[in-house]
Structures are given as C-alpha cells and as structure tokens.
Design a protein around this motif. Structure first.
Motif, PDB file in Angstrom:
ATOM      1  N   SER A   1       0.815  -1.212   0.000  1.00 18.07           N
ATOM      2  CA  SER A   1       0.000   0.000   0.000  1.00 18.07           C
ATOM      3  C   SER A   1       0.850   1.266   0.000  1.00 18.07           C
ATOM      4  CB  SER A   1      -0.890   0.023   1.244  1.00 18.07           C
ATOM      5  OG  SER A   1      -0.082   0.257   2.385  1.00 18.07           O
ATOM      6  N   ALA A   2       0.273   2.366  -0.455  1.00 21.77           N
ATOM      7  CA  ALA A   2       0.966   3.659  -0.445  1.00 21.77           C
ATOM      8  C   ALA A   2       1.259   4.100   0.985  1.00 21.77           C
ATOM      9  CB  ALA A   2       0.122   4.713  -1.165  1.00 21.77           C
ATOM     10  N   GLU A   3       0.403   3.716   1.931  1.00 20.52           N
ATOM     11  CA  GLU A   3       0.617   4.069   3.339  1.00 20.52           C
ATOM     12  C   GLU A   3       1.957   3.533   3.842  1.00 20.52           C
ATOM     13  OE1 GLU A   3      -1.103   2.640   7.651  1.00 20.52           O
ATOM     14  OE2 GLU A   3      -2.518   2.764   6.010  1.00 20.52           O
TER      15      GLU A   3
ATOM     16  N   GLY B   1       4.805   4.399   0.335  1.00 20.71           N
ATOM     17  CA  GLY B   1       4.919   5.766  -0.149  1.00 20.71           C
ATOM     18  C   GLY B   1       4.549   5.827  -1.619  1.00 20.71           C
ATOM     19  N   HIS B   2       4.832   6.966  -2.226  1.00 19.58           N
ATOM     20  CA  HIS B   2       4.487   7.159  -3.636  1.00 19.58           C
ATOM     21  C   HIS B   2       5.706   7.136  -4.537  1.00 19.58           C
ATOM     22  CE1 HIS B   2       0.249   7.873  -2.941  1.00 19.58           C
ATOM     23  NE2 HIS B   2       0.585   8.652  -1.926  1.00 19.58           N
ATOM     24  N   GLY B   3       6.841   6.705  -3.983  1.00 18.62           N
ATOM     25  CA  GLY B   3       8.052   6.618  -4.786  1.00 18.62           C
ATOM     26  C   GLY B   3       9.207   6.136  -3.934  1.00 18.62           C
TER      27      GLY B   3
ATOM     28  N   GLN C   1      10.334   6.846   0.042  1.00 19.99           N
ATOM     29  CA  GLN C   1       9.194   7.368   0.804  1.00 19.99           C
ATOM     30  C   GLN C   1       8.549   6.306   1.693  1.00 19.99           C
ATOM     31  OE1 GLN C   1       6.352   9.242  -1.772  1.00 19.99           O
ATOM     32  NE2 GLN C   1       7.807  10.721  -2.563  1.00 19.99           N
TER      33      GLN C   1
ATOM     34  N   CYS D   1      -0.788  11.733   2.825  1.00 18.37           N
ATOM     35  CA  CYS D   1      -1.062  11.187   1.505  1.00 18.37           C
ATOM     36  C   CYS D   1      -2.121  12.062   0.819  1.00 18.37           C
ATOM     37  CB  CYS D   1      -1.584   9.764   1.660  1.00 18.37           C
ATOM     38  SG  CYS D   1      -0.937   8.612   0.485  1.00 18.37           S
TER      39      CYS D   1
ATOM     40  N   HIS E   1      -6.039  11.467  -4.808  1.00 16.41           N
ATOM     41  CA  HIS E   1      -5.844  11.592  -6.250  1.00 16.41           C
ATOM     42  C   HIS E   1      -7.168  11.852  -6.907  1.00 16.41           C
ATOM     43  CE1 HIS E   1      -2.287   9.858  -4.815  1.00 16.41           C
ATOM     44  NE2 HIS E   1      -1.822   9.400  -5.956  1.00 16.41           N
TER      45      HIS E   1
END
Length: 134
Positions: free
Chosen positions: A43-45, A48-50, A53, A131, A134
């Motif tokens: 997950s992004a949590e 992260g987004h990259g 992160q 976060c 989007h």
C-alpha cells in the motif's frame, strides 16, 4: 521473457500462529507471518508514492488478519487487526514474501536497527496530510 507467476492452489489463514499458508501450482508451500505481510504491505501508506518514501512499520509483531478477500484472479486484500486494509497482495508478491522470507526479515531488522527502534516500538502517531488524494 519471464516465466509465468505460479498460481495459488490453497490459501489458509492460521489465526493462532498468525501465518498465511499459501500453496502454489509449482509445488511450493509458504507460511508467511502476518507481521511480515504487514510490514511489507504494497500500500501507499507503507511504500509511499516513490523510492525513499517508505514508512518503517513497527509494533506489528502481534498483528492479525480479521478477513481476507479475493481480488479478481490476481490478488488478495487482507484486513489487518490494526485497521490497515489497503494493500493488494498479488500472487507474485505472496510468492516473493514466501520465497525470500529470510532476506526480507534481515532487511527489516537492519532498517529497524538503523532507525534505533525495535519490532515492538509503537508506531508514532499519524500527522495529517501524509497522503494527498488523487
């Protein structure tokens, strides 16, 4: 061209030992601890987004899975007892978690040591705005 990802033939949640047992059509059977799944959640949590992160997960030794849902023909989405439920675990990721367990645990323990924390250190309180939607 890479070989196709082995497909699961069996998924069993073992609540008492807190492991997900996954059998694959190539004969491999893995017992993946819930804690390992939680700290490596896609997950992004967590990720992260990259690159760079990632959020180091701590205090997850006793995490459980309250339910697990099949997502199409390619993944499962567990709901962890700490409220985390946004990670989609593809068959390829489950195979990687199972087959590379020792290396992943080692990397996790190294990251903990570098951060000066342990597996049992509580996660810091969340601050707002981590976060963007989007």
């Amino acid at each position: 061209m890479s070989a196709p990802t082995p497909q699961p033939t069996a998924l069993t949640l073992h609540q008492a030992s807190r492991v997900l047992e996954v059998g694959f059509d190539d004969g491999a059977v893995f017992r993946i601890p819930f804690e390992l799944m939680r700290v490596y959640s896609p997950s992004a949590e967590v990720q992260g987004h990259g690159p760079g992160q990632e959020t180091l997960q701590t205090g997850k030794r006793d995490v459980g899975i309250s339910q697990i849902e099949l997502v199409g023909h390619y993944a499962v989405q567990p709901s962890f007892t700490d409220g985390h439920d946004t990670g989609l675990f593809t068959w390829g990721l489950l195979y990687k978690l199972g087959s590379e367990q020792a290396e992943l645990w080692s990397r996790y323990e190294q990251r903990l040591a570098e951060a000066g924390v342990t597996r049992d250190t509580p996660m810091p309180a969340k601050t707002g705005g981590a976060c963007a939607s989007h």
